[in-house]
Motif scaffolding. Structure first.
Motif, PDB file in Angstrom:
ATOM      1  N   THR A  13       0.834  -1.201   0.000  1.00  0.00           N
ATOM      2  CA  THR A  13       0.000   0.000   0.000  1.00  0.00           C
ATOM      3  C   THR A  13       0.870   1.254   0.000  1.00  0.00           C
ATOM      4  N   THR A  14       0.595   2.169  -0.925  1.00  0.00           N
ATOM      5  CA  THR A  14       1.283   3.453  -0.954  1.00  0.00           C
ATOM      6  C   THR A  14       0.254   4.579  -0.956  1.00  0.00           C
ATOM      7  N   LEU A  15       0.615   5.659  -0.319  1.00  0.00           N
ATOM      8  CA  LEU A  15      -0.229   6.855  -0.259  1.00  0.00           C
ATOM      9  C   LEU A  15       0.622   8.054  -0.664  1.00  0.00           C
ATOM     10  N   TYR A  16      -0.003   9.016  -1.347  1.00  0.00           N
ATOM     11  CA  TYR A  16       0.704  10.220  -1.764  1.00  0.00           C
ATOM     12  C   TYR A  16      -0.163  11.451  -1.517  1.00  0.00           C
ATOM     13  N   ALA A  17       0.487  12.546  -1.186  1.00  0.00           N
ATOM     14  CA  ALA A  17      -0.203  13.825  -1.163  1.00  0.00           C
ATOM     15  C   ALA A  17      -0.474  14.265  -2.599  1.00  0.00           C
ATOM     16  N   ASP A  18      -1.544  15.007  -2.774  1.00  0.00           N
ATOM     17  CA  ASP A  18      -1.893  15.473  -4.123  1.00  0.00           C
ATOM     18  C   ASP A  18      -0.772  16.301  -4.741  1.00  0.00           C
ATOM     19  N   SER A  19      -0.050  17.019  -3.900  1.00  0.00           N
ATOM     20  CA  SER A  19       0.982  17.925  -4.396  1.00  0.00           C
ATOM     21  C   SER A  19       2.167  17.201  -5.032  1.00  0.00           C
ATOM     22  N   VAL A  20       2.326  15.915  -4.746  1.00  0.00           N
ATOM     23  CA  VAL A  20       3.489  15.196  -5.278  1.00  0.00           C
ATOM     24  C   VAL A  20       3.109  13.969  -6.107  1.00  0.00           C
ATOM     25  N   ARG A  21       1.831  13.620  -6.116  1.00  0.00           N
ATOM     26  CA  ARG A  21       1.418  12.417  -6.840  1.00  0.00           C
ATOM     27  C   ARG A  21       1.764  12.556  -8.314  1.00  0.00           C
ATOM     28  N   GLY A  22       2.370  11.500  -8.848  1.00  0.00           N
ATOM     29  CA  GLY A  22       2.797  11.508 -10.238  1.00  0.00           C
ATOM     30  C   GLY A  22       4.216  12.011 -10.442  1.00  0.00           C
ATOM     31  N   ARG A  23       4.775  12.673  -9.435  1.00  0.00           N
ATOM     32  CA  ARG A  23       6.158  13.163  -9.527  1.00  0.00           C
ATOM     33  C   ARG A  23       7.096  12.420  -8.577  1.00  0.00           C
ATOM     34  N   PHE A  24       6.580  12.046  -7.413  1.00  0.00           N
ATOM     35  CA  PHE A  24       7.393  11.374  -6.395  1.00  0.00           C
ATOM     36  C   PHE A  24       6.977   9.907  -6.306  1.00  0.00           C
ATOM     37  N   THR A  25       7.949   9.037  -6.010  1.00  0.00           N
ATOM     38  CA  THR A  25       7.676   7.617  -5.840  1.00  0.00           C
ATOM     39  C   THR A  25       8.354   7.112  -4.577  1.00  0.00           C
ATOM     40  N   ILE A  26       7.569   6.510  -3.704  1.00  0.00           N
ATOM     41  CA  ILE A  26       8.109   5.945  -2.469  1.00  0.00           C
ATOM     42  C   ILE A  26       8.321   4.448  -2.676  1.00  0.00           C
ATOM     43  N   SER A  27       9.408   3.934  -2.105  1.00  0.00           N
ATOM     44  CA  SER A  27       9.692   2.513  -2.231  1.00  0.00           C
ATOM     45  C   SER A  27      10.423   2.028  -0.998  1.00  0.00           C
ATOM     46  N   MET A  28      10.463   0.721  -0.841  1.00  0.00           N
ATOM     47  CA  MET A  28      11.087   0.113   0.334  1.00  0.00           C
ATOM     48  C   MET A  28      11.905  -1.091  -0.084  1.00  0.00           C
ATOM     49  N   ASP A  29      13.137  -1.143   0.372  1.00  0.00           N
ATOM     50  CA  ASP A  29      14.007  -2.300   0.165  1.00  0.00           C
ATOM     51  C   ASP A  29      14.167  -2.992   1.510  1.00  0.00           C
ATOM     52  N   ASN A  30      13.408  -4.056   1.713  1.00  0.00           N
ATOM     53  CA  ASN A  30      13.431  -4.732   3.013  1.00  0.00           C
ATOM     54  C   ASN A  30      14.782  -5.396   3.284  1.00  0.00           C
ATOM     55  N   ALA A  31      15.473  -5.800   2.231  1.00  0.00           N
ATOM     56  CA  ALA A  31      16.760  -6.468   2.423  1.00  0.00           C
ATOM     57  C   ALA A  31      17.783  -5.541   3.070  1.00  0.00           C
ATOM     58  N   SER A  32      17.733  -4.261   2.690  1.00  0.00           N
ATOM     59  CA  SER A  32      18.696  -3.304   3.240  1.00  0.00           C
ATOM     60  C   SER A  32      18.082  -2.403   4.303  1.00  0.00           C
ATOM     61  N   ASN A  33      16.803  -2.623   4.615  1.00  0.00           N
ATOM     62  CA  ASN A  33      16.114  -1.788   5.619  1.00  0.00           C
ATOM     63  C   ASN A  33      16.166  -0.310   5.245  1.00  0.00           C
ATOM     64  N   THR A  34      15.981  -0.028   3.963  1.00  0.00           N
ATOM     65  CA  THR A  34      16.085   1.348   3.474  1.00  0.00           C
ATOM     66  C   THR A  34      14.839   1.721   2.686  1.00  0.00           C
ATOM     67  N   MET A  35      14.285   2.869   3.021  1.00  0.00           N
ATOM     68  CA  MET A  35      13.158   3.440   2.299  1.00  0.00           C
ATOM     69  C   MET A  35      13.677   4.580   1.435  1.00  0.00           C
ATOM     70  N   SER A  36      13.096   4.741   0.271  1.00  0.00           N
ATOM     71  CA  SER A  36      13.552   5.776  -0.644  1.00  0.00           C
ATOM     72  C   SER A  36      12.383   6.629  -1.119  1.00  0.00           C
ATOM     73  N   LEU A  37      12.721   7.828  -1.548  1.00  0.00           N
ATOM     74  CA  LEU A  37      11.756   8.720  -2.168  1.00  0.00           C
ATOM     75  C   LEU A  37      12.406   9.282  -3.421  1.00  0.00           C
ATOM     76  N   GLN A  38      11.964   8.825  -4.572  1.00  0.00           N
ATOM     77  CA  GLN A  38      12.447   9.346  -5.843  1.00  0.00           C
ATOM     78  C   GLN A  38      11.615  10.556  -6.206  1.00  0.00           C
ATOM     79  N   MET A  39      12.278  11.688  -6.380  1.00  0.00           N
ATOM     80  CA  MET A  39      11.582  12.938  -6.650  1.00  0.00           C
ATOM     81  C   MET A  39      11.969  13.427  -8.033  1.00  0.00           C
ATOM     82  N   ASN A  40      11.000  13.484  -8.917  1.00  0.00           N
ATOM     83  CA  ASN A  40      11.211  13.958 -10.278  1.00  0.00           C
ATOM     84  C   ASN A  40      10.402  15.231 -10.527  1.00  0.00           C
ATOM     85  N   GLY A  41      10.788  15.967 -11.532  1.00  0.00           N
ATOM     86  CA  GLY A  41      10.045  17.172 -11.858  1.00  0.00           C
ATOM     87  C   GLY A  41       9.972  18.153 -10.710  1.00  0.00           C
ATOM     88  N   LEU A  42      11.089  18.342 -10.029  1.00  0.00           N
ATOM     89  CA  LEU A  42      11.089  19.179  -8.826  1.00  0.00           C
ATOM     90  C   LEU A  42      10.763  20.631  -9.153  1.00  0.00           C
TER      91      LEU A  42
END
Length: 122
Positions: A55-84
């Motif tokens: 399940t992922t949730l986004y604010a309207d202000s960033v939906r379509g530009r930002f992508t949240i992801s999780m790498d459980n193997a490395s215990n790291t969450m990321s936020l890819q931000m495009n079109g800043l």
């Protein structure tokens, strides 16, 4: 106990991209709802995105530009931000809570990182 450390902030031109990371240590990070918030000078902290399992949730202000992801193997969450945009300039914080709904409100959240500055020049 969970410790969160953000990285990846910096200065970027409008239209550019940045990828933020949130490294977690301590208890099983995968079990928590995780997310990103930001706070610009003079403004309240704002919810950006959250993830729990598939399940992922986004604010309207960033939906379509930002992508949240999780790498459980490395215990790291990321936020890819495009079109800043200049209005994306803020300190970005990662957070974790046992409840996705609680995390979404940004109040009484279990864990916060220290924040990383993102500055978008126009």
């Amino acid at each position: 106990q969970v410790q969160l450390v953000e990285s990846g902030g910096g200065l970027v031109q409008a239209g550019g991209s940045l990828k933020l990371s949130c490294a977690a240590s301590g208890r099983a990070f995968a079990d928590y709802a995780k997310g990103w918030f930001r706070q610009a000078p003079g403004k309240e902290r704002e919810f950006i995105a959250a993830i729990r399992w598939s399940t992922t949730l986004y604010a309207d202000s960033v939906r379509g530009r930002f992508t949240i992801s999780m790498d459980n193997a490395s215990n790291t969450m990321s936020l890819q931000m495009n079109g800043l945009k200049s209005e994306d300039t803020a300190v970005y914080y990662c957070a974790a809570d046992s409840s996705l709904n609680q995390l979404r409100t940004g109040t009484s959240v279990d864990y916060w990182g220290q924040g990383t500055q993102v500055t978008v020049s126009s």
